[in-house]
Design a protein around this motif. Sequence first.
Motif, PDB file in Angstrom:
ATOM      1  N   PHE A   1       7.334  -4.210  -0.681  1.00 37.29           N
ATOM      2  CA  PHE A   1       7.623  -3.266   0.434  1.00 37.29           C
ATOM      3  C   PHE A   1       6.558  -2.876   1.030  1.00 37.29           C
ATOM      4  O   PHE A   1       6.707  -2.829   2.401  1.00 37.29           O
ATOM      5  CB  PHE A   1       8.358  -2.059  -0.212  1.00 37.29           C
ATOM      6  N   SER A   2       5.528  -2.430   0.657  1.00 39.58           N
ATOM      7  CA  SER A   2       4.275  -1.929   1.190  1.00 39.58           C
ATOM      8  C   SER A   2       3.498  -3.043   2.013  1.00 39.58           C
ATOM      9  O   SER A   2       2.712  -2.374   2.901  1.00 39.58           O
ATOM     10  CB  SER A   2       3.294  -1.362   0.126  1.00 39.58           C
TER      11      SER A   2
ATOM     12  N   ASP B   1       6.182  -4.392   7.660  1.00 43.17           N
ATOM     13  CA  ASP B   1       6.506  -3.259   8.767  1.00 43.17           C
ATOM     14  C   ASP B   1       7.866  -3.095   8.668  1.00 43.17           C
ATOM     15  O   ASP B   1       8.630  -4.222   8.737  1.00 43.17           O
ATOM     16  CB  ASP B   1       6.009  -3.840  10.011  1.00 43.17           C
TER      17      ASP B   1
ATOM     18  N   SER C   1       3.394  -0.950   8.006  1.00 38.47           N
ATOM     19  CA  SER C   1       2.936  -0.669   6.569  1.00 38.47           C
ATOM     20  C   SER C   1       1.686   0.088   6.479  1.00 38.47           C
ATOM     21  O   SER C   1       1.760   0.797   5.531  1.00 38.47           O
ATOM     22  CB  SER C   1       2.427  -2.327   5.907  1.00 38.47           C
ATOM     23  N   GLY C   2       0.940   0.268   7.650  1.00 35.80           N
ATOM     24  CA  GLY C   2      -0.105   1.244   7.507  1.00 35.80           C
ATOM     25  C   GLY C   2      -0.130   1.514   9.052  1.00 35.80           C
ATOM     26  O   GLY C   2      -1.155   0.799   9.592  1.00 35.80           O
TER      27      GLY C   2
ATOM     28  N   ARG D   1       8.999   6.463   5.382  1.00 36.10           N
ATOM     29  CA  ARG D   1       9.044   5.423   4.249  1.00 36.10           C
ATOM     30  C   ARG D   1       8.205   5.811   3.008  1.00 36.10           C
ATOM     31  O   ARG D   1       7.458   6.718   3.034  1.00 36.10           O
ATOM     32  CB  ARG D   1       8.433   3.995   4.774  1.00 36.10           C
ATOM     33  N   ASP D   2       9.128   5.389   1.895  1.00 39.12           N
ATOM     34  CA  ASP D   2       8.444   5.666   0.529  1.00 39.12           C
ATOM     35  C   ASP D   2       8.183   4.316  -0.026  1.00 39.12           C
ATOM     36  O   ASP D   2       8.926   3.775  -0.444  1.00 39.12           O
ATOM     37  CB  ASP D   2       9.365   6.628  -0.115  1.00 39.12           C
ATOM     38  N   ASN D   3       6.852   4.251  -0.177  1.00 42.60           N
ATOM     39  CA  ASN D   3       6.530   2.719  -0.415  1.00 42.60           C
ATOM     40  C   ASN D   3       6.828   2.569  -2.057  1.00 42.60           C
ATOM     41  O   ASN D   3       7.134   1.615  -2.602  1.00 42.60           O
ATOM     42  CB  ASN D   3       4.936   2.342  -0.369  1.00 42.60           C
ATOM     43  N   ALA D   4       6.390   3.677  -2.750  1.00 32.91           N
ATOM     44  CA  ALA D   4       6.556   3.857  -4.220  1.00 32.91           C
ATOM     45  C   ALA D   4       8.267   3.552  -4.620  1.00 32.91           C
ATOM     46  O   ALA D   4       8.315   2.834  -5.613  1.00 32.91           O
ATOM     47  CB  ALA D   4       6.318   5.136  -4.704  1.00 32.91           C
TER      48      ALA D   4
ATOM     49  N   ALA E   1      10.348   1.936  -2.291  1.00 31.95           N
ATOM     50  CA  ALA E   1      10.703   0.731  -1.565  1.00 31.95           C
ATOM     51  C   ALA E   1      12.079   1.280  -0.764  1.00 31.95           C
ATOM     52  O   ALA E   1      13.000   0.704  -0.687  1.00 31.95           O
ATOM     53  CB  ALA E   1      11.167  -0.446  -2.473  1.00 31.95           C
TER      54      ALA E   1
ATOM     55  N   ARG F   1       6.957  -9.344   8.249  1.00 31.86           N
ATOM     56  CA  ARG F   1       5.680  -9.380   8.093  1.00 31.86           C
ATOM     57  C   ARG F   1       5.119 -10.874   8.521  1.00 31.86           C
ATOM     58  O   ARG F   1       5.808 -11.767   8.221  1.00 31.86           O
ATOM     59  CB  ARG F   1       5.500  -9.526   6.256  1.00 31.86           C
TER      60      ARG F   1
END
Length: 119
Positions: free
Chosen positions: A29-30, A33, A53-54, A71-74, A76, A99
């Motif tokens: 996920f991280s 985009d 993503s960042g 978003r919560d990358n942890a 997903a 991506r």
Amino acid sequence: QVQLVESGGGLVQPGGSLRLSCAASAMIFSFFDMGWYRQAPGKQRELVATIPSGGNANYVDAVKGRFTISRDNAKAMLYLQMNSLQQEDTAVYFCNANRKTSIREYEYWGQGIQVTVSS
């Protein structure tokens, strides 16, 4: 197989709020985009908001100040907090993951979820 599953849609009165969620699976996920798109009846699908993503989130003018993408990358998970909803926000909302690498582009869509704003 990558899956994006939206939830949280429904019927809400003008001025109300909804929170959409998108659960991603089988992807890092991280690395992606993420974004929310919507498609109203008889109209083309349009961008609502993106969150890289960042980096910082971006919004179309029609939702600025009313919608918040996060978003919560942890976990997903992708979210869209929608406040001060208007009838013009009525649409099917889609979660998008994108991506780009030097070799190819990866893009995935959820199945969509209905949001109806009506009194």
